[in-house]
Structure formats: C-alpha cells, structure tokens
Design a protein around this motif. Structure first.
Motif, PDB file in Angstrom:
ATOM      1  N   SER A  44       0.821  -1.201   0.000  1.00 39.75           N
ATOM      2  CA  SER A  44       0.000   0.000   0.000  1.00 39.75           C
ATOM      3  C   SER A  44       0.862   1.262   0.000  1.00 39.75           C
ATOM      4  O   SER A  44       0.580   2.221  -0.742  1.00 39.75           O
ATOM      5  CB  SER A  44      -0.924  -0.008   1.221  1.00 39.75           C
ATOM      6  N   MET A  45       1.912   1.258   0.795  1.00 43.65           N
ATOM      7  CA  MET A  45       2.795   2.422   0.856  1.00 43.65           C
ATOM      8  C   MET A  45       3.525   2.635  -0.473  1.00 43.65           C
ATOM      9  O   MET A  45       3.620   3.766  -0.959  1.00 43.65           O
ATOM     10  CB  MET A  45       3.788   2.267   1.999  1.00 43.65           C
ATOM     11  N   SER A  56       1.122   3.994  -2.961  1.00 45.51           N
ATOM     12  CA  SER A  56       0.822   5.399  -2.666  1.00 45.51           C
ATOM     13  C   SER A  56       1.917   6.321  -3.173  1.00 45.51           C
ATOM     14  O   SER A  56       1.635   7.362  -3.777  1.00 45.51           O
ATOM     15  CB  SER A  56       0.623   5.603  -1.165  1.00 45.51           C
ATOM     16  N   SER A 101       1.837   6.517  -6.969  1.00 45.01           N
ATOM     17  CA  SER A 101       0.705   7.278  -7.497  1.00 45.01           C
ATOM     18  C   SER A 101       0.739   8.754  -7.128  1.00 45.01           C
ATOM     19  O   SER A 101       0.169   9.580  -7.844  1.00 45.01           O
ATOM     20  CB  SER A 101      -0.617   6.657  -7.041  1.00 45.01           C
ATOM     21  N   GLN A 102       1.436   9.124  -6.051  1.00 47.45           N
ATOM     22  CA  GLN A 102       1.340  10.502  -5.557  1.00 47.45           C
ATOM     23  C   GLN A 102       2.589  11.350  -5.701  1.00 47.45           C
ATOM     24  O   GLN A 102       2.492  12.576  -5.654  1.00 47.45           O
ATOM     25  CB  GLN A 102       0.934  10.483  -4.083  1.00 47.45           C
ATOM     26  N   ARG A 121      -0.505   5.899 -14.190  1.00 42.80           N
ATOM     27  CA  ARG A 121       0.350   6.995 -13.712  1.00 42.80           C
ATOM     28  C   ARG A 121       1.232   7.552 -14.814  1.00 42.80           C
ATOM     29  O   ARG A 121       1.424   8.753 -14.933  1.00 42.80           O
ATOM     30  CB  ARG A 121       1.194   6.499 -12.532  1.00 42.80           C
TER      31      ARG A 121
END
Length: 89
Positions: free
Chosen positions: A31-32, A35, A38-39, A85
């Motif tokens: 998940s990290m 993230s 994507s960010q 992305r």
C-alpha cells in the motif's frame, strides 16, 4: 498428555498469529509503495519500476514459495498503476 496437546495448539496459534502479522506487514508495504508511485510528482518511470521490483523482492523474501500468489494478487495492481500513472501501453 494434556500439556502436549496444549503446546501443539499454542504452537499452531503462534504460527497463525505470525503468519497474519507477516501478511499485514506485506499489505502495508504494498500500500505504501503504491501510494508513493501514485502521488509523488517527481517520481520517474524507472524509479517507480525499481520500487515495484523492490516490493516484489521484499514480498518474496517474506513468503519465499508464494511467487505465483504475488503474480496473481499484486503484479496486476502495479501494472495497472504504472499504466495509469505514466500512460504506458
């Protein structure tokens, strides 16, 4: 006799708890990484690919015989994220 049965059960429960902790740790790590990919606006395609590869290596270090499970569960997620992305085809 009763003590050995309790020890077996306790040992299995301990293994189940350890396995659940490892699975949760893996989920948090994936998940990290997703993230960040994507960010982070400054992340390059190569850096993102390296992060995904490192996540795979870490997952397989935690679960050595689960390469197929990783390829079914997480590889498509990373591929989809990379495509979205970085507009890859």
């Amino acid at each position: 006799m009763e003590v050995s049965r309790w020890t077996e059960t306790s040992g299995r429960e301990h293994e189940n708890i350890d396995e659940a902790c490892k699975i949760r740790r893996l989920q948090i790590m994936i998940s990290m990484v997703m993230s960040v990919i994507s960010q982070d606006p400054d992340l390059t395609v190569d850096e993102a690919a390296q992060m995904a590869a490192n996540a795979r290596r870490a997952a397989l270090a935690m679960f050595p015989d689960k390469e197929l499970a990783y390829d079914i569960l997480y590889k498509p997620r990373f591929q989809r994220l990379m495509n979205e992305r970085f507009r890859l085809q």
